[in-house]
Write a protein that holds these residues in place. Sequence first.
Motif, mmCIF file in Angstrom:
data_model
loop_
_atom_site.group_PDB
_atom_site.id
_atom_site.type_symbol
_atom_site.label_atom_id
_atom_site.label_comp_id
_atom_site.label_asym_id
_atom_site.label_seq_id
_atom_site.Cartn_x
_atom_site.Cartn_y
_atom_site.Cartn_z
ATOM 1 N N GLU A 1 30.812 69.745 40.232
ATOM 2 C CA GLU A 1 31.639 71.029 40.656
ATOM 3 C C GLU A 1 31.041 71.756 41.708
ATOM 4 N N ALA A 2 29.765 71.518 41.907
ATOM 5 C CA ALA A 2 29.075 72.405 43.242
ATOM 6 C C ALA A 2 29.158 71.760 44.378
ATOM 7 N N VAL A 3 29.663 70.446 44.662
ATOM 8 C CA VAL A 3 29.807 69.663 45.705
ATOM 9 C C VAL A 3 31.033 70.255 46.465
ATOM 10 N N THR A 4 30.527 70.646 47.659
ATOM 11 C CA THR A 4 31.584 71.159 48.696
ATOM 12 C C THR A 4 31.750 70.267 49.929
ATOM 13 N N SER A 5 32.841 70.528 50.423
ATOM 14 C CA SER A 5 33.360 69.354 51.554
ATOM 15 C C SER A 5 32.126 69.535 52.794
ATOM 16 N N GLU A 6 31.368 70.534 52.950
ATOM 17 C CA GLU A 6 30.353 70.557 53.843
ATOM 18 C C GLU A 6 29.329 69.561 53.322
ATOM 19 N N LYS A 7 29.199 69.522 52.096
ATOM 20 C CA LYS A 7 28.099 68.478 51.514
ATOM 21 C C LYS A 7 28.562 67.156 51.714
ATOM 22 N N ILE A 8 29.764 66.951 51.753
ATOM 23 C CA ILE A 8 30.206 65.494 51.968
ATOM 24 C C ILE A 8 29.984 65.016 53.570
ATOM 25 N N ILE A 9 30.316 66.157 54.252
ATOM 26 C CA ILE A 9 29.908 65.738 55.775
ATOM 27 C C ILE A 9 28.436 65.562 56.036
ATOM 28 N N ASP A 10 27.709 66.615 55.468
ATOM 29 C CA ASP A 10 26.225 66.284 55.540
ATOM 30 C C ASP A 10 25.755 64.799 55.135
ATOM 31 N N PHE A 11 26.431 64.245 53.941
ATOM 32 C CA PHE A 11 26.082 63.238 53.399
ATOM 33 C C PHE A 11 26.456 62.000 54.381
ATOM 34 N N ILE A 12 27.484 62.299 55.199
ATOM 35 C CA ILE A 12 27.883 60.962 56.216
ATOM 36 C C ILE A 12 27.052 61.081 57.346
ATOM 37 N N GLU A 13 26.822 62.228 57.753
ATOM 38 C CA GLU A 13 25.737 62.465 58.908
ATOM 39 C C GLU A 13 24.110 62.143 58.347
ATOM 40 N N TYR A 14 23.866 62.107 57.032
ATOM 41 C CA TYR A 14 22.587 61.634 56.669
ATOM 42 C C TYR A 14 22.596 60.113 56.505
ATOM 43 N N LEU A 15 23.741 59.287 56.239
ATOM 44 C CA LEU A 15 23.988 57.914 56.500
ATOM 45 C C LEU A 15 23.783 57.322 57.597
ATOM 46 N N ARG A 16 24.259 57.983 58.645
ATOM 47 C CA ARG A 16 24.192 57.608 60.131
ATOM 48 C C ARG A 16 22.929 57.765 60.606
ATOM 49 N N VAL A 17 22.374 59.161 60.410
ATOM 50 C CA VAL A 17 21.176 59.479 61.197
ATOM 51 C C VAL A 17 19.884 59.027 60.355
ATOM 52 N N LYS A 18 19.731 59.177 59.252
ATOM 53 C CA LYS A 18 18.312 59.185 58.485
ATOM 54 C C LYS A 18 18.360 57.663 57.833
ATOM 55 N N ARG A 19 19.454 56.987 57.275
ATOM 56 C CA ARG A 19 19.532 55.949 56.885
ATOM 57 C C ARG A 19 19.901 54.733 57.931
ATOM 58 N N GLN A 20 20.431 55.370 58.951
ATOM 59 C CA GLN A 20 20.630 54.661 60.147
ATOM 60 C C GLN A 20 21.648 53.346 59.718
ATOM 61 N N ASN A 21 22.508 53.530 58.873
ATOM 62 C CA ASN A 21 23.737 52.868 58.389
ATOM 63 C C ASN A 21 24.500 52.640 59.590
ATOM 64 N N GLY A 22 25.100 51.356 59.634
ATOM 65 C CA GLY A 22 25.982 50.852 60.684
ATOM 66 C C GLY A 22 27.443 51.505 60.381
ATOM 67 N N PRO A 23 28.483 51.461 61.154
ATOM 68 C CA PRO A 23 29.710 52.002 60.952
ATOM 69 C C PRO A 23 30.523 51.372 59.686
ATOM 70 N N ALA A 24 30.302 50.216 59.538
ATOM 71 C CA ALA A 24 30.961 49.649 58.347
ATOM 72 C C ALA A 24 30.421 49.990 57.102
ATOM 73 N N THR A 25 29.098 50.045 56.834
ATOM 74 C CA THR A 25 28.280 50.774 55.821
ATOM 75 C C THR A 25 28.901 52.056 55.480
ATOM 76 N N VAL A 26 28.627 52.893 56.660
ATOM 77 C CA VAL A 26 28.982 54.296 56.421
ATOM 78 C C VAL A 26 30.405 54.411 55.920
ATOM 79 N N ARG A 27 31.499 53.497 56.645
ATOM 80 C CA ARG A 27 32.831 53.830 56.122
ATOM 81 C C ARG A 27 32.943 53.315 54.666
#
Length: 312
Positions: A47-73
């Motif tokens: 219940e505490a997960v916000t839309s901003e947290k979801i956006i942060d997670f997507i950025e985390y996948l791109r930058v920190k984990r360096q996932n490709g577009p297909a994996t992030v999607r």
Amino acid sequence: MTAHTVHIQGFIDHCRSIKSLSTNTIKAYQQDLNIFGNFLNQKTSPEAVTSEKIIDFIEYLRVKRQNGPATVRRRWICIRKYFSWMAGQGFLSPSPCDNLPVRIQLPKRLPRALSEPQVSRMLMATKSSASTGRKTEFQKPSNMQLSTDLALRLMIATGIRVGELSSLRLEDVSTDGERYRIRGKGSRERIVYVMNPSLQERLRSYMSARYSDGSKPSSSFFVNRNGSTLTPQTLRLRIKKLAELSQSETRITPHSFRHTAATMLLEKGVDIRFVQKLLGHSTISTTEIYTHVSDQSLRNVLQNADPVALFG
């Protein structure tokens, strides 16, 4: 056990029993949600997960984990479906993914089909690697070269996926070696056919040898050297070794044979609707990507021929 763990298990059970998603898809979703849970910190309630947290997670996948577009999607889609299910169950409202302006651009890549010489070299590699063995050993279903050779030929003939090939059972094959029942994505079944007489005969012999070993109709059709199911990972490794043996300059995977089957059929004039049914595509738009490959083949042929050049 945290609230996230309970809800994730509930969502996975829903995907398995209600949505009838494939084993591979369920494994991918499980991995995606575990990564998401670790990112949030397991103590964070859903219940505490916000839309901003979801956006942060997507950025985390791109930058920190360096996932490709297909994996992030894929992971974004998984998270979106998870919270949609949560909202539908009444665990929260609304979903933090609702109306999020997330756009993940995927690079447009055409399927890479193998050329006829490439396929020939791969098949020859299975024979050359088996030439040192005794004939009686080569005829055994557990023989690595025999099972690999037949598996590649079946994928070329039918375009089935490597997971579908691994799931094939003896009872799925007609006694004449022509008709094969395939269990595809989302538990959808379809029938494919092998029309080459020589391949039919070889597959019949292989099936007969499997039954002679005491195998039951529910047993796997293709087996490894230990007599266990030939797994997708094992076949991938075998294909990788064969590609090296055949001195291939391009990366070859099991899916390369699926692409090759579709492309060759279209280039020989087979109606795209039949190709769609053979491959098990739910929509014809997925199959249409192979027409672009065929168009490229036509372009290459015309470029090499260049009839205008005859006239200066």
